[in-house]
Design an enzyme around this catalytic site. Sequence first.
Site, PDB file in Angstrom:
ATOM      1  N   SER A   1       4.804   2.279   8.005  1.00 32.31           N
ATOM      2  CA  SER A   1       4.448   1.268   7.105  1.00 32.31           C
ATOM      3  C   SER A   1       5.559   0.754   6.254  1.00 32.31           C
ATOM      4  O   SER A   1       6.394   1.780   5.241  1.00 32.31           O
ATOM      5  CB  SER A   1       3.216   1.429   6.090  1.00 32.31           C
ATOM      6  OG  SER A   1       2.214   1.719   6.968  1.00 32.31           O
TER       7      SER A   1
ATOM      8  N   HIS B   1       0.812  -1.325  -0.111  1.00 35.49           N
ATOM      9  CA  HIS B   1      -0.176   0.096  -0.052  1.00 35.49           C
ATOM     10  C   HIS B   1       0.828   1.258   0.120  1.00 35.49           C
ATOM     11  O   HIS B   1       0.321   2.293  -0.294  1.00 35.49           O
ATOM     12  CB  HIS B   1      -0.893   0.031   1.313  1.00 35.49           C
ATOM     13  CG  HIS B   1      -0.271   0.063   2.582  1.00 35.49           C
ATOM     14  ND1 HIS B   1      -0.082  -0.771   3.352  1.00 35.49           N
ATOM     15  CD2 HIS B   1       0.112   1.037   3.225  1.00 35.49           C
ATOM     16  CE1 HIS B   1       0.378  -0.507   4.618  1.00 35.49           C
ATOM     17  NE2 HIS B   1       0.668   0.879   4.290  1.00 35.49           N
TER      18      HIS B   1
ATOM     19  N   ASP C   1       0.162  -7.698   1.051  1.00 33.35           N
ATOM     20  CA  ASP C   1       0.448  -6.166   1.434  1.00 33.35           C
ATOM     21  C   ASP C   1       2.189  -6.161   1.394  1.00 33.35           C
ATOM     22  O   ASP C   1       2.616  -5.419   2.388  1.00 33.35           O
ATOM     23  CB  ASP C   1       0.185  -5.691   2.716  1.00 33.35           C
ATOM     24  CG  ASP C   1       0.005  -4.260   2.933  1.00 33.35           C
ATOM     25  OD1 ASP C   1       0.277  -3.630   1.814  1.00 33.35           O
ATOM     26  OD2 ASP C   1       0.063  -3.693   3.890  1.00 33.35           O
TER      27      ASP C   1
END
Length: 455
Positions: free
Chosen positions: A300, A187, A217
């Site tokens: 992230s 993402h 992901d």
Amino acid sequence: MADRQQTDPAPQWWSRPEGTADDGRREGVPAPRPEAGDESGAGGGVPVEDAAPAPAPDAVPAPEAAEATRPVRYDPWAVEPLQVVDRGREPRGIRLWQVVALGVGTALFAGGIGGYLGVLAERQSSTRLELPQAAAADKGRAPESVAGIASTALPGVVTLHVRGEKGSGTGTGFVLDQQGHILTNNHVVADSKEIAVTFSTGESVTAELVGRDSGYDLAVVKVSGVRGLQPLSLGNSENVKVGDPVVAIGAPFDLSNTVTAGIISATGRPVTAGGDKGDGSDISYVDALQTDAPINPGNSGGPLLDSKAHVVGINSAIRGADKDDPTRQGGSIGLGFAIPINQGKRVAEELIRTGRATHPVIGVTLDMDYTGDGARVGDKGEDGKPSVVAGGPGARAGIRAGDVITKVDGQRVRGGDELIIKIRAHRPGDPLTLTVLRDGRESTLKVVLGSANGS
């Protein structure tokens, strides 16, 4: 010689000029003494033989000559005295501005003298003020300390700045090898048009996308022409235990090289993320490590490190307050989730090798609207096809439509999402034991996982 008394002539300053009338004398002033030879003078006359002979009538000098030869005499009775007393200027009072000026000048002078004396006294004093301070110490830290872990790992952590059609964003990644491969979250780089990688030294280079997978992901990007890369050491997530200390590194809100610390709060947490597209193609299923190390947007893709500075997870998601809660927080509330590195390693290897990742499957379609306990196999599959793929892993294991799978390798499953997560935590070809509820009775089935291409 005759025995006689000789008197001196009267002082000249008692004389008055000739022609001055006697009636003009001031009251109480005595008459002038007669000139020498005046027979009628008071106080005893001068003997005739001593007096000067009177001049003849024809020998009388002219008035001008007489005036010129007459000596100048001081006349105390003259109209104006020859000398005037100098009394000086009349005294004037002290004015206000003079008082103010004098006061200000005095104050400044006194202040300057006082300040100088104070500084001089302070410099000469043997009791100078000096606050206590620790002495300089060795800057080294124990390798297992947070500072030691950060020092080891930071050179291998990067910040990603991504620009795409929908805007720009920031994420984190870490170096996998000397060839320049970097692992991050899908993402972070999804729909990217331009990727810039910034190292801990501040050096920035462009990167290209190697491959990505939305189901896990995870994504891999690559930089070229960079020397001195320092890959991070990969650990084993199977060794992680609840309570183990961990360190997270990332760029929360674009604050690069941010280090936070915490512990492993739980393992095997079923976490789903994404789903913004609405068709389920972008949903990530993660059998995650839970940590209370603060993780925020921008973390992230960053590494979660153990006490040996080995990567045990990839920070991927956080849990905030419920969306309907007006007090919902956008940052960390102590619920962070990381993809186990064992799963990340396998996916990264596939992405580097082929650009795509494979997913383990059992070949069945689940009823995602089922609200009971466990994961129910649907009655029909997509486009009206059978829910159990003929000849697939599930069909060979004996799974039927309507079966409810309640356990995977003895671990309870509470829904369809958890079943997918438990399956994806393994590799294609791994054997699993499923507990199935059929017609009110449980049975166990052996299944060998198949493989499907990821998205």
